[in-house]
Design a protein around this motif. Structure first.
Motif, PDB file in Angstrom:
ATOM      1  N   THR A   7     -46.744 -34.347  36.080  1.00 23.09           N
ATOM      2  CA  THR A   7     -45.911 -35.473  35.763  1.00 23.09           C
ATOM      3  C   THR A   7     -44.999 -35.059  34.378  1.00 23.09           C
ATOM      4  N   SER A  11     -41.498 -34.508  33.852  1.00 20.67           N
ATOM      5  CA  SER A  11     -40.346 -35.364  33.599  1.00 20.67           C
ATOM      6  C   SER A  11     -39.240 -35.292  33.054  1.00 20.67           C
ATOM      7  N   PRO A  12     -38.950 -34.059  32.281  1.00 21.54           N
ATOM      8  CA  PRO A  12     -37.321 -34.223  32.361  1.00 21.54           C
ATOM      9  C   PRO A  12     -36.485 -33.809  33.234  1.00 21.54           C
ATOM     10  N   GLU A  13     -36.377 -33.166  34.303  1.00 19.18           N
ATOM     11  CA  GLU A  13     -36.294 -32.917  35.107  1.00 19.18           C
ATOM     12  C   GLU A  13     -35.590 -33.786  35.996  1.00 19.18           C
ATOM     13  N   TRP A  14     -36.310 -34.414  36.147  1.00 23.31           N
ATOM     14  CA  TRP A  14     -36.698 -36.199  36.885  1.00 23.31           C
ATOM     15  C   TRP A  14     -35.277 -36.633  35.945  1.00 23.31           C
ATOM     16  N   ASP A  15     -35.882 -37.060  34.947  1.00 25.33           N
ATOM     17  CA  ASP A  15     -35.283 -37.942  33.519  1.00 25.33           C
ATOM     18  C   ASP A  15     -33.871 -37.122  34.335  1.00 25.33           C
ATOM     19  N   ARG A  16     -33.535 -36.164  34.369  1.00 25.01           N
ATOM     20  CA  ARG A  16     -32.229 -35.559  34.253  1.00 25.01           C
ATOM     21  C   ARG A  16     -31.411 -35.409  35.291  1.00 25.01           C
ATOM     22  N   HIS A  18     -32.255 -38.355  36.619  1.00 21.63           N
ATOM     23  CA  HIS A  18     -32.141 -39.788  37.072  1.00 21.63           C
ATOM     24  C   HIS A  18     -30.226 -40.396  36.396  1.00 21.63           C
ATOM     25  N   GLU A  19     -30.385 -39.337  35.640  1.00 24.00           N
ATOM     26  CA  GLU A  19     -29.178 -40.122  33.833  1.00 24.00           C
ATOM     27  C   GLU A  19     -28.119 -39.431  35.239  1.00 24.00           C
ATOM     28  N   ARG A  22     -26.581 -42.250  37.720  1.00 20.08           N
ATOM     29  CA  ARG A  22     -26.217 -42.890  37.129  1.00 20.08           C
ATOM     30  C   ARG A  22     -24.595 -42.797  36.567  1.00 20.08           C
ATOM     31  N   ARG A  60     -41.070 -43.616  43.078  1.00 19.29           N
ATOM     32  CA  ARG A  60     -40.911 -43.339  42.415  1.00 19.29           C
ATOM     33  C   ARG A  60     -39.892 -42.661  42.612  1.00 19.29           C
ATOM     34  N   LEU A  64     -35.984 -42.022  43.429  1.00 17.01           N
ATOM     35  CA  LEU A  64     -34.794 -41.441  43.258  1.00 17.01           C
ATOM     36  C   LEU A  64     -33.885 -40.564  43.033  1.00 17.01           C
TER      37      LEU A  64
END
Length: 329
Positions: A7, A11-16, A18-19, A22, A60, A64
């Motif tokens: 994780t 996580s940076p790839e998942w956050d990116r 997600h961004e 949006r 999660r 996504l």
């Protein structure tokens, strides 16, 4: 696999991703990045499922990916193809899967109705319990036949009443008691009326007025009862699935059954409203009812068997319902 380390690394790839999902507008490079990250995160989800199936992380990543898929493919607009598929695949599959429950309810209903009818027709005390002689005479000679008043208003009233009975069996099926109560009450009423008509020498009129629409109408009620009992049994014995997952899947399929029954009851309502009380010959009325019933079972057994063989259950598709963890067994 160390889930915490996995994780932390990804996580940076998942956050990116997600961004990007949006953002209201994406340029060419960002759109390419969105597709690449979607494929990467899909691989991550597959890895998590196979190596360390943590429900929270699976949910999660599934959410996504669902948002990313919608952004890549665009919002899905309902199409006639979806409607047709629901009608010829999803609904018959759901109905087919409750066929044995339907058979059980049918046998129990007919047994109770025949026993009650025989007792009312042959035992004076049972006949007297139906009502005083004046009530019986009025019902047999006037009320029973005059009830079937041809017309759209009567058809709508019949459909509403029967749909309400079926809805009760479906909505409260998980109790295990309400479908049984509804079916037994209905069987006793039908049997008592038939027995009273037989005691007054009007059994043939009873069958003539019941058969045209009743073949399909009662079958739909039996299906509703069977579907309700099936969801109750899922609560008792979910099989290899987790109880919450099994109830969610069978509950969604139960709604599909309800939609199918609404259509069947609409047809029986039309038969009752425009055929049963019409001036057509009795043999033709019964033929119409038999054809309606045959069409229903052909729909269930032919299309339903084919759909179930292809893996359909009557539930929503995976991306509509939300992905669940695979279960062995």
């Amino acid at each position: 696999m160390d889930l915490d380390a996995f994780t932390t690394v990804h996580s940076p790839e998942w956050d990116r991703l997600h961004e990007l999902t949006r953002r209201r507008r994406l340029d060419g490079a960002e759109a390419d990045e969105l597709v690449r990250l979607y494929q990467t995160v899909a691989t991550h989800l597959s890895t998590v499922r196979s190596a360390a199936p943590d429900p929270v992380l699976v949910t999660r990543l599934s959410d996504l990916l669902t948002r990313a898929r919608a952004r890549i493919a665009g919002a899905h607009e309902p199409a006639w193809a979806d409607v047709v598929r629901f009608a010829v695949v999803t609904v018959p599959a759901a109905l087919f899967r409750v066929r044995w429950w339907t058979l059980g309810v049918t046998i129990a209903f007919l047994t109770i109705a025949v026993v009650v009818g025989w007792r009312v027709a042959t035992v004076p005390e049972a006949l007297a319990a139906v009502g005083p002689p004046s009530y019986q005479e009025q019902y047999v000679n006037e009320a029973f036949e005059s009830y079937y008043d041809p017309g759209a208003g009567f058809a709508a009233m019949v459909w509403t009443n029967n749909a309400w009975i079926a809805a009760q069996c479906v909505a409260f099926g998980i109790t295990g008691l309400w479908p049984v109560f509804v079916q037994v009450q209905n069987a006793v009423n039908v049997g008592a009326i038939g027995g009273m008509m037989a005691a007054h020498g009007e059994l043939d009129l009873f069958l003539q007025l019941i058969a045209p629409h009743g073949l399909l109408e009662l079958t739909a009620i039996f299906v509703a009862g069977g579907a309700g009992l099936k969801i109750f049994w899922t609560l008792v014995d979910p099989g290899p699935r987790r109880r919450s997952v099994a109830l969610a899947q069978e509950g969604r399929a139960l709604i599909t059954v309800a939609v199918g029954l609404a259509g069947a009851l609409a047809v029986s309502g039309l038969v009752e409203g425009f055929v049963t009380g019409s001036g057509l010959p009795w043999w033709l009325k019964i033929v119409v009812g038999a054809l309606a019933l045959a069409a229903f079972w052909a729909y269930v057994l032919v299309l339903g068997r084919r759909a179930v063989a292809a893996g359909e259950t009557g539930d929503l598709s995976g991306h509509q319902a939300g992905e669940v963890l695979p279960t062995a067994g």
